[in-house]
Scaffold this active site. Sequence first.
Site, PDB file in Angstrom:
ATOM      1  N   GLY A 491       0.783  -1.226   0.000  1.00 39.34           N
ATOM      2  CA  GLY A 491       0.000   0.000   0.000  1.00 39.34           C
ATOM      3  C   GLY A 491       0.813   1.272   0.000  1.00 39.34           C
ATOM      4  CB  SER A 530      10.156  -1.555   8.656  1.00 35.15           C
ATOM      5  OG  SER A 530       9.828  -2.902   8.860  1.00 35.15           O
ATOM      6  NE  ARG A 531      15.252   2.532   2.735  1.00 34.33           N
ATOM      7  CZ  ARG A 531      15.016   3.239   1.629  1.00 34.33           C
ATOM      8  NH1 ARG A 531      14.226   2.771   0.687  1.00 34.33           N
ATOM      9  NH2 ARG A 531      15.573   4.424   1.458  1.00 34.33           N
ATOM     10  CD  GLU A 722      11.376  -5.847   8.059  1.00 37.19           C
ATOM     11  OE1 GLU A 722      11.712  -4.658   8.152  1.00 37.19           O
ATOM     12  OE2 GLU A 722      12.191  -6.768   7.942  1.00 37.19           O
TER      13      GLU A 722
END
Lengths: 768, 293
Positions: A491, A530-531, A722
Amino acid sequence: MASELAVVGKRLTRPDVAAKATGSALYTTDMTLPGMLTAAVLRSPHAHARIVKIDTSRAAKLPGVMAVLTTRDVPDKLFNMGTSELLIIKKEHLIADQHVLNNPVRYAGEAVAAVAAVDEATAQAALELIEVEYEVLPAVFDPLEAIKPGAPRVHDFAGNNIAQHLSHPYVSGDVEKGFRESDAVIEGTFTTSKQKTAPLEPASCVASFDANGRVTVWSPAQRPFLARRRLGEAFDIPEGKIRWITPLIGGGFGNGASLRAEPICVALAQKTRRPVKLEYSREEQFVATETRTRFVQMVKLGVKKDGTMIALQTRVIADAGAYFSATGSITGVNMAYLLGLYRVPNTAGQADIVYTNTTPSGAVRGYGNPEGMFALEQVVDMAAEKIGMDPMELRLKNHRTTGEPSRSPSITIESCRLAECMQLGAEKIGWKEKRATRNKAGIKRRGLGMAVTTHNAGSFPRMLDYTNATIKLNEDGSANLTAGCCELGQGITGVVSQIAAEALGMHAQDIVVYAGDTDVNEFDAGCVGSRATYNIGNAVVRAASEAKQKLLERAAKMLEAEPGELEAREGRVFFKVAPDKGITIAEVAKDAIYNFKGDAGQISGHCSWEAKWNTPAFEAVFAEVEVDTETGEVRVIKVAQAHDIGRAINPLTVEGQLEGSIMQGMGWALTEDFAVNSKGILESDNFTSYKIPSSMDIPETEVLLVEYPIESGPFGAKSVGECGVNAIAPAIANAISDATGIRLFELPMNPERVLHALHRKEAGGLSY
Amino acid sequence: MPRVLQPFEYLEPRSAAEATRILADYGTRAKAMAGGVDLLPRIRQRKICPEVIVSIQNIPGLDSIKEERGQLRIGALVTLHTAELDRLIKERYTALHEAVHHLASVQVKTMATLVGNLCVATPASDMAAALFVLGASLVVVSPDKERAIPIEQFFLKPGQTALQPGELVTEIVVPAPAPDSGSAFLKLVRTAADIAKVNAAVCLTVDGDACKEARIALGSVAPTTIRAPRAEAAIKGQKLTGDTIQAAARAAEAESRPITDVRSNADYRREMSGLLVGRAIKIAFQRARGQHE
Ligand SMILES: Cc1cc2nc3c(=O)[nH]c(=O)nc-3n(C[C@H](O)[C@H](O)[C@H](O)COP(=O)(O)OP(=O)(O)OC[C@H]3O[C@@H](n4cnc5c(N)ncnc54)[C@H](O)[C@@H]3O)c2cc1C
């Protein structure tokens, strides 16, 4: 942000879903080019074998076959399929240990040869005509066997099959002294499994060389720029001669952080000088793309009677499988989280990364952290039990929080709302009441368990975390945003359009996002770790703000005002003091292009963003389970998951990430089993044999967002990609223990293992 | 593993007679196809390479469930989904309803047929276990004759049925349940949509607390679905008590001959054979006495 947010925080429909729902979304495999060939790969039936002779003459003669690729045709150069190492600031993790095709082959299912032909049936038929003579070599599948003296050697250079030894860089104090000073010392060895992520889209690639020798690669890689560099290294092609295009990705979970089908596909395109498509079957996706790392983790924790944690030590064996890939950095991350979640004065951590003759391991959602939490969060519960303390109290007392060092000690935690997450989750699951009244007799027993976790947003400061974003306004008031945000179903397209729209004063649906094309986009480190929301989002805010400044300046000229008097919101520029007086952004954007007064200057903004900070997200997971003590079946009844998100740019998207994490975590915890037989052959290579939970298995879930906007994130956002998967398995394990008194040390926690442990307990053996 | 199917000829006969003629002509080179749920993946995996596929989808009259002269007749094109919604099956043939209900996902049920499930001859068939205890038989036609095969004689070994080349199953016939009888089906799986590690079906006829008749079947613990005669003997003519049920469970455990595979291991399966039989006896007993759980 003086006024209320107009776009950020809204539950908007994502821009990518209409195409997905109608089937018109285009993925790598939808790509066809004139003259395109189809490739197929011959795979090793042996876990370890030298290719003594390979005769491709019959295959090459089959009508329609354009090329057969063997070890002789690939560059004589070692490389690494993983991409993480390219960004590590200290280069200690680098190991290049594979060719595009290898001899010997080191796991069953490894590529031996490949064919490009006019269609898939011909390519498949050609594979059957390739004659290979193997010298079968002894093989080893278990990392603990692999390190024993005399074990079969997977790579010549790695004595005892140890590829690398790591010491945790941030150890502190004196653990031995710490354990001596502890009132209770808990120790356990926990083994995790080689989970296979299950993206709908298997690895695939289309490669095409042009007349000047420049190659275009289409592939669902999560890090187009780094993949381009890795590919370039393997083939000695400079980056500028490769155009990498990542279209929509049909699910990532880290699997696309390494090269997969691309090297063979490119080699065949190079050899045939024709476009080539290589699409893995589901079975190939299982056997020949990277798995989660199997970790054997000894974790030892010392606590005082009052619950103060004094010492924590880990000794870890990480099973890299047949090739190193990213296992080095995954193991580093594993140790960092194991030792970095709690405030413990004396810590030590050691790890050995070991080769085995199994499918290589690599990046998978969580990247070593869920593996560590499976061990640590059970040990914490065991400690709580031993000192007679509520496991939540023990965690509240010891977890690192705002103002303390994060798992990367040079970074201080900007904001930690874990305590609130715990309280909220506890309330929703009924922690206090249910734990006091739960049924501990009878055949079906209920139990409650919890676990907590933290996860960074990107890899700074251990790695370079760099990205760029550019936005330009069109004359109709829409905008094009080019940024590093590959859409892998998470998303991110919607997230960055909401961020850009908010920062510019536009509507989200007026932002058109373009990503994943190395010829058009500027550098980005990829949709991993998760960046994306945190780091790409930060670049997008700044690019959009720059454009907004120009927008206001031009509007000010048009309205004969000062820029400072104006504000932009929801597609309009207006006077702050008289909001109904103003003009549309479209009018301003049009004036910037069709100016006719010698004052053209299309409105745009750019930001080149190198992460300078890293604020971790935190999360508490509570699980309620029912254990059938006669069958060993574990039914997850409810999961309450509270996530410290900073701010949810789109709550729907965040909830989607967390709900997906619950499923993926449950599968890893209970059913998913990468089952390799005594010969090293993978037995679970499709969804009949490898069981992921489906919609029929999902428990009641309660996903709770704890929102306290932070300074360093775009509009206050933290990360979520994550974190959600980290604490599911230990929460379930702790709930099983609460229900039955047994401890499970190995994944998956299937009924066979549960029943075995229950029988042992009944027989008067140790409960753990 | 290939992604594409080997080429084959595809035929759609309009009658059972025509279908059986084609099947007889081509012999082992042809395969009948109902839902294709099992057949097509097997072709893709190159486990079989039929030259001709004979779809039976266009044969009229095979898609109904009806009760005739006290017998339940399920046509060869009845899907699991249709069977699941059937009130008659749900009310009177409980074990079969439960077997259908717990099988896989709605997608599979919509395509897959009951007869196709049996013809796959997997030892894990849920249909087979339920139909064993309900005493079903199969109506089989060939170009020149029709015969009935009791279901217990239908399976020879994994993947092999008693069907001869040229034979087609047209119906499953299930006798009406005896008065004062009840049945139950249970299975153990890894996820909701999974093939059984073990399945068990029980059908009992009772007289008060006593068991007059007992039929017990187990799946996934032997090369074919099996009856468990010693477990049946342990309760037949006996009062159903904790002890007799326990004895039946232990006998069932001893009668199972499981293997270890990717779904489970032999020890677990053996132990669970007994456990499921014990549990299913209790449920069937309650049903037979007209009580509900
Ligand atoms: C995801 C999944 C989960 C499943 N889970 C279960 C489960 O839990 N329990 C269970 O028991 N099964 C399970 N199955 C198996 C499934 O029920 C069967 O594959 C299905 O019922 C086969 O029916 P079909 O109509 O598709 O048969 P087809 O695939 O069309 O045919 C199967 C075989 O039967 C032959 N055949 C079909 N009809 C006839 C006929 N009338 N006469 C003679 N031969 C015939 C065909 O030649 C072929 O060899 C599962 C399958 C899948 C894909």
